[in-house]
Write a protein that holds these residues in place. Structure first.
Motif, mmCIF file in Angstrom:
data_model
loop_
_atom_site.group_PDB
_atom_site.id
_atom_site.type_symbol
_atom_site.label_atom_id
_atom_site.label_comp_id
_atom_site.label_asym_id
_atom_site.label_seq_id
_atom_site.Cartn_x
_atom_site.Cartn_y
_atom_site.Cartn_z
ATOM 1 N N ASP A 107 54.512 -18.423 -7.876
ATOM 2 C CA ASP A 107 55.826 -18.178 -8.479
ATOM 3 C C ASP A 107 55.896 -16.776 -9.063
ATOM 4 O OD1 ASP A 107 58.404 -18.941 -8.865
ATOM 5 O OD2 ASP A 107 58.009 -20.336 -10.503
ATOM 6 N N GLY A 108 55.419 -15.823 -8.287
ATOM 7 C CA GLY A 108 55.300 -14.449 -8.768
ATOM 8 C C GLY A 108 56.598 -13.723 -9.019
ATOM 9 N N LEU A 109 57.729 -14.263 -8.569
ATOM 10 C CA LEU A 109 59.022 -13.620 -8.823
ATOM 11 C C LEU A 109 59.653 -14.096 -10.126
ATOM 12 C CD1 LEU A 109 60.725 -13.553 -5.297
ATOM 13 C CD2 LEU A 109 59.291 -11.818 -6.392
ATOM 14 N N ARG A 110 59.203 -15.265 -10.629
ATOM 15 C CA ARG A 110 59.853 -15.833 -11.816
ATOM 16 C C ARG A 110 58.920 -15.991 -13.017
ATOM 17 N NH1 ARG A 110 62.875 -20.095 -7.874
ATOM 18 N NH2 ARG A 110 60.690 -20.452 -7.347
ATOM 19 N N ILE A 111 57.624 -15.928 -12.769
ATOM 20 C CA ILE A 111 56.651 -15.954 -13.869
ATOM 21 C C ILE A 111 56.126 -14.539 -14.069
ATOM 22 C CG2 ILE A 111 54.420 -16.845 -14.652
ATOM 23 C CD1 ILE A 111 54.966 -19.369 -13.051
ATOM 24 N N LEU A 134 58.393 -8.906 -14.866
ATOM 25 C CA LEU A 134 58.621 -9.412 -13.521
ATOM 26 C C LEU A 134 58.647 -8.250 -12.538
ATOM 27 C CD1 LEU A 134 61.439 -12.004 -14.297
ATOM 28 C CD2 LEU A 134 59.060 -12.523 -13.695
ATOM 29 N N PRO A 135 58.300 -8.492 -11.259
ATOM 30 C CA PRO A 135 58.230 -7.373 -10.307
ATOM 31 C C PRO A 135 59.569 -6.843 -9.831
ATOM 32 C CG PRO A 135 57.699 -9.430 -9.208
ATOM 33 C CD PRO A 135 57.809 -9.749 -10.670
ATOM 34 N N LEU A 136 60.584 -7.718 -9.811
ATOM 35 C CA LEU A 136 61.890 -7.330 -9.283
ATOM 36 C C LEU A 136 62.972 -7.596 -10.318
ATOM 37 C CD1 LEU A 136 61.659 -8.925 -5.708
ATOM 38 C CD2 LEU A 136 60.976 -6.600 -6.399
ATOM 39 N N ILE A 137 63.960 -6.764 -10.338
ATOM 40 C CA ILE A 137 65.107 -6.973 -11.211
ATOM 41 C C ILE A 137 66.135 -7.810 -10.452
ATOM 42 C CG2 ILE A 137 66.989 -5.848 -12.460
ATOM 43 C CD1 ILE A 137 65.111 -3.402 -12.747
ATOM 44 N N GLY A 138 66.480 -8.948 -11.036
ATOM 45 C CA GLY A 138 67.453 -9.829 -10.387
ATOM 46 C C GLY A 138 66.989 -10.368 -9.048
ATOM 47 N N LEU A 139 65.682 -10.529 -8.874
ATOM 48 C CA LEU A 139 65.101 -11.047 -7.627
ATOM 49 C C LEU A 139 65.439 -10.187 -6.416
ATOM 50 C CD1 LEU A 139 65.686 -14.928 -7.979
ATOM 51 C CD2 LEU A 139 63.595 -13.646 -8.449
ATOM 52 N N ASN A 159 60.832 -3.321 -10.532
ATOM 53 C CA ASN A 159 60.730 -3.095 -11.968
ATOM 54 C C ASN A 159 59.597 -2.107 -12.250
ATOM 55 O OD1 ASN A 159 60.396 -3.192 -14.730
ATOM 56 N ND2 ASN A 159 60.214 -5.412 -14.864
ATOM 57 N N GLU A 160 59.935 -0.938 -12.763
ATOM 58 C CA GLU A 160 58.955 0.122 -12.966
ATOM 59 C C GLU A 160 57.802 -0.322 -13.863
ATOM 60 O OE1 GLU A 160 57.006 3.798 -12.767
ATOM 61 O OE2 GLU A 160 58.498 2.843 -11.470
ATOM 62 N N ARG A 161 58.072 -1.090 -14.884
ATOM 63 C CA ARG A 161 57.009 -1.504 -15.800
ATOM 64 C C ARG A 161 55.974 -2.386 -15.081
ATOM 65 N NH1 ARG A 161 57.091 -0.872 -21.110
ATOM 66 N NH2 ARG A 161 55.910 -2.810 -21.395
ATOM 67 N N TYR A 162 56.426 -3.259 -14.225
ATOM 68 C CA TYR A 162 55.500 -4.099 -13.455
ATOM 69 C C TYR A 162 54.625 -3.228 -12.565
ATOM 70 C CZ TYR A 162 53.842 -7.838 -10.340
ATOM 71 O OH TYR A 162 53.061 -8.709 -9.611
ATOM 72 N N PHE A 163 55.240 -2.239 -11.924
ATOM 73 C CA PHE A 163 54.485 -1.414 -10.987
ATOM 74 C C PHE A 163 53.581 -0.404 -11.684
ATOM 75 C CE2 PHE A 163 57.393 -3.412 -8.119
ATOM 76 C CZ PHE A 163 56.599 -3.617 -7.006
ATOM 77 N N MET A 164 53.827 -0.101 -12.935
ATOM 78 C CA MET A 164 52.876 0.687 -13.708
ATOM 79 C C MET A 164 51.563 -0.080 -13.865
ATOM 80 S SD MET A 164 55.463 2.290 -16.585
ATOM 81 C CE MET A 164 54.147 2.836 -17.664
ATOM 82 N N MET A 205 46.488 -4.390 0.094
ATOM 83 C CA MET A 205 47.668 -4.822 -0.653
ATOM 84 C C MET A 205 48.662 -5.574 0.223
ATOM 85 S SD MET A 205 50.310 -2.445 -2.884
ATOM 86 C CE MET A 205 49.051 -1.869 -4.031
ATOM 87 N N LEU A 206 48.959 -6.809 -0.172
ATOM 88 C CA LEU A 206 50.034 -7.560 0.450
ATOM 89 C C LEU A 206 51.321 -7.247 -0.304
ATOM 90 C CD1 LEU A 206 47.329 -9.302 0.962
ATOM 91 C CD2 LEU A 206 48.927 -11.147 1.524
ATOM 92 N N PRO A 207 52.321 -6.678 0.345
ATOM 93 C CA PRO A 207 53.577 -6.412 -0.358
ATOM 94 C C PRO A 207 54.167 -7.672 -0.984
ATOM 95 C CG PRO A 207 53.540 -5.232 1.725
ATOM 96 C CD PRO A 207 52.342 -6.145 1.718
ATOM 97 N N THR A 208 54.038 -8.788 -0.279
ATOM 98 C CA THR A 208 54.572 -10.061 -0.774
ATOM 99 C C THR A 208 53.798 -11.201 -0.142
ATOM 100 O OG1 THR A 208 56.544 -11.471 -0.909
ATOM 101 C CG2 THR A 208 56.301 -10.134 1.072
ATOM 102 N N TRP A 209 53.690 -12.318 -0.843
ATOM 103 C CA TRP A 209 53.230 -13.549 -0.214
ATOM 104 C C TRP A 209 54.343 -14.021 0.705
ATOM 105 C CZ3 TRP A 209 48.419 -14.664 0.067
ATOM 106 C CH2 TRP A 209 47.981 -15.945 0.443
ATOM 107 N N ALA A 210 53.978 -14.662 1.794
ATOM 108 C CA ALA A 210 54.951 -14.937 2.860
ATOM 109 C C ALA A 210 55.955 -16.019 2.524
ATOM 110 C CB ALA A 210 54.223 -15.271 4.154
ATOM 111 N N ASP A 211 55.820 -16.673 1.365
ATOM 112 C CA ASP A 211 56.843 -17.652 0.983
ATOM 113 C C ASP A 211 58.139 -16.984 0.546
ATOM 114 O OD1 ASP A 211 55.679 -16.636 -1.335
ATOM 115 O OD2 ASP A 211 55.895 -18.495 -2.453
ATOM 116 N N LYS A 212 58.123 -15.661 0.407
ATOM 117 C CA LYS A 212 59.344 -14.923 0.067
ATOM 118 C C LYS A 212 60.116 -14.495 1.320
ATOM 119 C CE LYS A 212 57.063 -14.755 -3.946
ATOM 120 N NZ LYS A 212 55.885 -15.622 -4.155
ATOM 121 N N VAL A 213 59.583 -14.843 2.480
ATOM 122 C CA VAL A 213 60.201 -14.609 3.786
ATOM 123 C C VAL A 213 60.458 -15.986 4.397
ATOM 124 C CG1 VAL A 213 59.786 -13.649 6.102
ATOM 125 C CG2 VAL A 213 59.056 -12.380 4.074
ATOM 126 N N PRO A 214 61.505 -16.179 5.179
ATOM 127 C CA PRO A 214 61.746 -17.504 5.763
ATOM 128 C C PRO A 214 60.530 -18.034 6.510
ATOM 129 C CG PRO A 214 63.636 -16.084 6.133
ATOM 130 C CD PRO A 214 62.566 -15.212 5.542
#
Length: 479
Positions: free
Chosen positions: A82-86, A93-98, A104-109, A127-136
């Protein structure tokens, strides 16, 4: 003062030199640096590293893995749990408004700090940009799905540009197969975005679901530099060599790696037994800190350091250019009294020095002493029957015939076809993969078929036989 130092470290960037930049070897069989030095991938799955750990914890983790001889750390930016909401350890959080278009600059710092720390220790972040559950996919949970072709490209470009001067390797996917053409195009768009952002400086691969390889979907894509398969967690003695044999034969030749074999301390086929709907059952199985206290709940047992070694040597001697270790507590960075994905035997800190992790330094030691880049898998070295079961022996030879390496998962006798080794005078020695020592040196004159018997035998008593052409004057280990 401490917080000021932390801020300075976050903003300092450790650039990697041209020599550190990785590329694919001319024969398409392994990874090397720009100056032509073979790169030995000894990886660890630290999927939740960016998401769960503080800077102090991440530093402890990375320093331990560097000491143990690891060279690559696999971690996910938009994490599985649940890396987008926790939020991360600092509430970010990594993204603003999902939105992948609003990082989010602070996350990436925080990600920057970890990448820089790894670089200072000589470690590459895969580095995995995203876990694949964020893609269909056919397994969307926990998601949510946020990527399409357009924002996958822009997010890839953002990451590529941000880390273009640092020792990073890109891994797309994240435990998912590619279900249709639209999903294929989303991953391709992300790959091309990464290349646009970093100028093509970094290698790219794809991490699929269990018991499959990236080569099935992407082998002929120009952006895919090397293949990755996941042999998975289904049973002991997983025949990982079958994935290797298939990828070895593909054209054009591309290196390949087992990016997720069976994790040390994970229950065998854990998904079959993961039913926590009954609170009484959960209370019986777990202690007050959330650790497994009743191992019998998982009747097929847990994978051990022995499983790690078997899969590692079977992979390397089947042509793989690397191997990724994993531990059940470490991948999820499990902390006592916190939520878990899969029940663990220890917390992540205790798990750092589990035997399988320590064994990786001995794996590295051997394949630097007898360079893996010269190896060609060759099962004809083994004379006689060689069943594909727990007794399966794996073998490879140097291209010039100067040495053989043979792995016996249960030790014992082995008959060797000596015709393919160069020279008439041979030195044979046993390498102990549990402590990195040479146990016995035998000097012999080459015959067509010769039998060698390991110093010990039985399950957990695995051995590596090394045969050298004495005229090649190869280094040997002190007994």
């Amino acid at each position: 003062m401490k917080s000021l130092l932390t801020l300075l470290l976050i903003h300092s960037t450790i650039f990697f030199s041209a020599a550190q930049q990785l590329k694919i070897s001319g024969n398409g069989r392994y990874i090397e640096s720009q100056d032509g030095k073979p790169f030995l991938w000894i990886g660890d799955t630290a999927w939740e590293l960016f998401h769960k750990l503080s800077r102090e914890e991440a530093s402890e983790y990375l320093e331990t893995r560097a000491r143990q001889g690891f060279t690559v750390i696999q971690a996910v930016v938009l994490a599985e749990n649940d890396g987008l909401r926790i939020p991360n350890a600092y509430g970010d959080l990594p993204l603003i408004g999902l939105s992948p278009e609003k990082p989010n600059e602070r996350y990436f710092m925080h990600v920057d700090f970890i990448v820089n720390k790894a670089a200072s220790l000589g470690l590459y972040i895969a580095m995995l940009p995203t876990w694949a559950d964020k893609v269909p996919s056919n397994r969307p949970e926990p998601g949510p799905v946020v990527f399409n072709r357009h924002n996958a490209s822009s997010f890839g470009e953002f990451l590529g540009n941000r880390y273009k001067k640092q020792p990073v390797i890109w891994i797309l996917g994240g435990d998912r197969d590619v279900q249709d053409q639209e999903v294929f195009e989303i991953w391709k768009a992300m790959a091309l975005g990464l290349k646009k952002g970093d100028g093509g400086r970094h290698l790219i691969t794809y991490h699929p679901a269990g018991e499959s390889s990236s080569s099935y979907w992407f082998h002929n894509e120009d952006w895919l530099d090397f293949n990755m398969y996941q042999s998975g967690h289904a049973h002991h003695y997983m025949p990982v060599y079958q994935f290797a044999e298939e990828d070895w034969l593909k054209k054009p030749a591309k290196p390949f790696i087992d990016g997720e074999p069976a994790y040390e301390d994970i229950p065998v086929r854990f998904w079959v037994y993961m039913d926590w709907n009954e609170p009484a059952k959960k209370k019986k199985i777990l202690d007050k800190q959330g650790l497994v206290k009743d191992k019998s709940y998982f009747p097929e047992g847990f994978f051990t350091d022995y499983d790690v070694r078997v899969h590692a040597y079977w992979n390397f001697l089947s042509g793989a250019c690397g191997y990724t270790y994993g531990n059940n507590a470490v991948w999820q960075m499990f902390k006592k009294n916190n939520a878990f994905s899969i029940p663990a035997l220890t917390d992540w800190k205790e798990a750092l020095t589990r035997p399988g992790a320590e064994d990786m330094q001995y794996l590295k030691k051997l394949f630097e002493l007898r360079p893996f880049s010269k190896l060609v898998p060759d099962q004809s070295i083994i004379y006689g029957k060689n069943p594909r079961d727990s007794t399966h022996i794996r073998s490879a030879k140097a291209e010039d015939g100067s040495f053989f390496i043979v792995y016996l998962p249960i030790g014992g006798p082995v008959k060797i076809n000596m015709k393919k080794i160069s020279g008439r005078l041979i030195t044979a020695w046993w390498y102990n993969p549990r402590n990195g020592k040479a146990e016995k040196i035998i000097k012999t004159t080459k015959e067509d078929i010769q039998e060698f018997i390991s110093p010990g035998a039985g399950k957990g008593n695995d051995w590596v036989l090394v045969l050298d052409d004495r005229n090649a004057r190869l280094k040997t280990l002190e007994m």
